[in-house]
Design a protein around this motif. Structure first.
Motif, PDB file in Angstrom:
ATOM      1  N   UNK A  91     -11.909 -11.049  -9.648  1.00 41.62           N
ATOM      2  CA  UNK A  91     -11.170 -11.766 -10.098  1.00 41.62           C
ATOM      3  C   UNK A  91      -9.570 -11.222 -10.634  1.00 41.62           C
ATOM      4  N   UNK A  92      -8.604 -11.915 -10.404  1.00 38.94           N
ATOM      5  CA  UNK A  92      -7.381 -11.223 -11.158  1.00 38.94           C
ATOM      6  C   UNK A  92      -7.371 -11.168 -12.587  1.00 38.94           C
ATOM      7  N   UNK A  93      -7.105  -9.911 -13.000  1.00 41.51           N
ATOM      8  CA  UNK A  93      -6.902  -9.700 -14.443  1.00 41.51           C
ATOM      9  C   UNK A  93      -5.676  -9.822 -15.037  1.00 41.51           C
ATOM     10  N   UNK A  97       2.932  -5.054 -10.501  1.00 38.98           N
ATOM     11  CA  UNK A  97       3.936  -5.391  -9.471  1.00 38.98           C
ATOM     12  C   UNK A  97       3.978  -4.210  -8.330  1.00 38.98           C
ATOM     13  N   UNK A  98       4.395  -4.934  -7.109  1.00 39.48           N
ATOM     14  CA  UNK A  98       4.569  -4.207  -6.080  1.00 39.48           C
ATOM     15  C   UNK A  98       5.922  -4.384  -5.534  1.00 39.48           C
ATOM     16  N   UNK A  99       6.406  -3.372  -4.851  1.00 36.70           N
ATOM     17  CA  UNK A  99       7.764  -3.496  -4.120  1.00 36.70           C
ATOM     18  C   UNK A  99       7.319  -3.845  -2.782  1.00 36.70           C
ATOM     19  N   UNK A 100       8.170  -4.989  -2.488  1.00 36.31           N
ATOM     20  CA  UNK A 100       7.895  -5.385  -0.997  1.00 36.31           C
ATOM     21  C   UNK A 100       8.887  -4.882   0.164  1.00 36.31           C
ATOM     22  N   UNK A 101       8.367  -4.168   0.545  1.00 35.16           N
ATOM     23  CA  UNK A 101       9.379  -3.280   1.779  1.00 35.16           C
ATOM     24  C   UNK A 101       9.509  -4.139   2.944  1.00 35.16           C
ATOM     25  N   UNK A 178      -1.537  -4.088   1.159  1.00 34.71           N
ATOM     26  CA  UNK A 178      -1.177  -4.045  -0.111  1.00 34.71           C
ATOM     27  C   UNK A 178       0.083  -5.141  -0.721  1.00 34.71           C
ATOM     28  N   UNK A 179       1.004  -5.178   0.240  1.00 38.53           N
ATOM     29  CA  UNK A 179       2.051  -6.101  -0.020  1.00 38.53           C
ATOM     30  C   UNK A 179       1.621  -7.634   0.422  1.00 38.53           C
ATOM     31  N   UNK A 180       0.889  -7.511   1.633  1.00 40.87           N
ATOM     32  CA  UNK A 180       0.250  -8.823   1.661  1.00 40.87           C
ATOM     33  C   UNK A 180      -0.573  -9.661   0.466  1.00 40.87           C
ATOM     34  N   UNK A 181      -1.486  -8.471   0.072  1.00 38.46           N
ATOM     35  CA  UNK A 181      -2.279  -9.180  -1.022  1.00 38.46           C
ATOM     36  C   UNK A 181      -1.563  -9.445  -2.239  1.00 38.46           C
ATOM     37  N   UNK A 209      -7.823  -3.157  -4.445  1.00 38.13           N
ATOM     38  CA  UNK A 209      -7.705  -4.474  -5.334  1.00 38.13           C
ATOM     39  C   UNK A 209      -7.561  -4.125  -6.746  1.00 38.13           C
ATOM     40  N   UNK A 210      -8.413  -2.998  -7.031  1.00 38.04           N
ATOM     41  CA  UNK A 210      -8.302  -2.728  -8.617  1.00 38.04           C
ATOM     42  C   UNK A 210      -6.888  -2.394  -8.935  1.00 38.04           C
ATOM     43  N   UNK A 211      -6.040  -1.615  -8.364  1.00 42.84           N
ATOM     44  CA  UNK A 211      -4.684  -1.151  -8.543  1.00 42.84           C
ATOM     45  C   UNK A 211      -3.680  -2.201  -8.423  1.00 42.84           C
ATOM     46  N   UNK A 212      -4.168  -3.450  -7.852  1.00 41.76           N
ATOM     47  CA  UNK A 212      -3.317  -4.666  -7.862  1.00 41.76           C
ATOM     48  C   UNK A 212      -3.570  -5.436  -9.207  1.00 41.76           C
ATOM     49  N   UNK A 213      -4.746  -5.133  -9.907  1.00 44.60           N
ATOM     50  CA  UNK A 213      -5.043  -5.900 -10.981  1.00 44.60           C
ATOM     51  C   UNK A 213      -6.268  -6.731 -11.006  1.00 44.60           C
TER      52      UNK A 213
END
Length: 228
Positions: A91-93, A97-101, A178-181, A209-213
């Motif tokens: 689950x999201x913790x 933030x991610x740059x959307x290219x 990564x951008x889509x998730x 997934x972990x890097x995205x939180x």
């Protein structure tokens, strides 16, 4: 009162009770998706799955039971276990933030065939075309071709599951997934629901997934059955 924790422990059950109730097929207290949409089943009492599995197998050749801990029962002279997938729920913790290219496109019914073809190219076996009805899908196109997607699958009043994370083999390692998730996660948060996902243990995508939180919450196991 049903809590978020209750729903997370049996996500298929509560998705079919709530947001996806229109897809519900029920046999003797065991719940399944309409197999034209998805072939997941859920239960609270494992002894009830014996007859329910027999009835469901009359309308689909293969199906899953999804459960955190309990083991379903089937008549082994009619249905065989193809494999058990040792999965986990995340689950999201806290969203990172991610740059959307790349441009991310909301997918519509006109993209159903492309979505289906891409998923079956990368993960052949179980996705149904009408799975597109379960939630929103987003994609990235290159030279007019759909090369990466994310979708939404199980949904309740509290959470939405991210699924169908697929990238064409010729376009991996470019940060598209990564951008889509990230984009799909933000969309779920905008709906004021909790983003979750399921994957098999040891999946190489877990560090992403972990890097995205996202963080691990519990085991979530998948028993794949086939009608004899």
């Amino acid at each position: 009162m049903t809590t978020l924790e209750d729903r997370l422990k049996n996500p298929v059950w509560y998705a079919l009770q709530e947001t996806h109730n229109k897809f519900l097929i029920e046999y003797d207290g065991v719940q399944f998706y309409n197999p034209e949409i998805n072939n997941f089943g859920s239960f609270f009492q494992a002894n009830k799955t014996l007859d329910a599995a027999d009835k469901y197998s009359k309308i689909t050749d293969t199906f899953f039971f999804v459960s955190e801990k309990d083991t379903p029962a089937v008549h082994t002279d009619k249905i065989k276990l193809e494999k058990k997938i040792n999965g986990c729920q995340m689950i999201l913790d806290q969203l990172i933030e991610v740059d959307l290219i790349d441009e991310i496109t909301p997918l519509t019914e006109k993209h159903i065939e492309e979505v289906y073809d891409l998923i079956w190219l990368v993960m052949p076996g179980f996705y149904q075309k009408r799975g597109f009805e379960m939630g929103k899908f987003f994609g990235i196109f290159k030279e007019g071709k759909l090369v990466a997607i994310t979708g939404q699958r199980m949904q309740t009043n509290d959470f939405i599951e991210i699924s169908s994370v697929v990238t064409h083999p010729n376009f991996t390692r470019r940060g598209l997934a990564k951008q889509l998730i990230y984009h799909t996660t933000k969309d779920i948060l905008n709906d004021k629901k909790l983003p979750i996902l399921h994957t098999n243990k040891g999946n190489a995508a877990i560090p992403l997934y972990e890097k995205l939180g996202f963080k691990y919450t519990r085991d979530m196991n998948w028993w794949l059955y086939k009608k004899l």
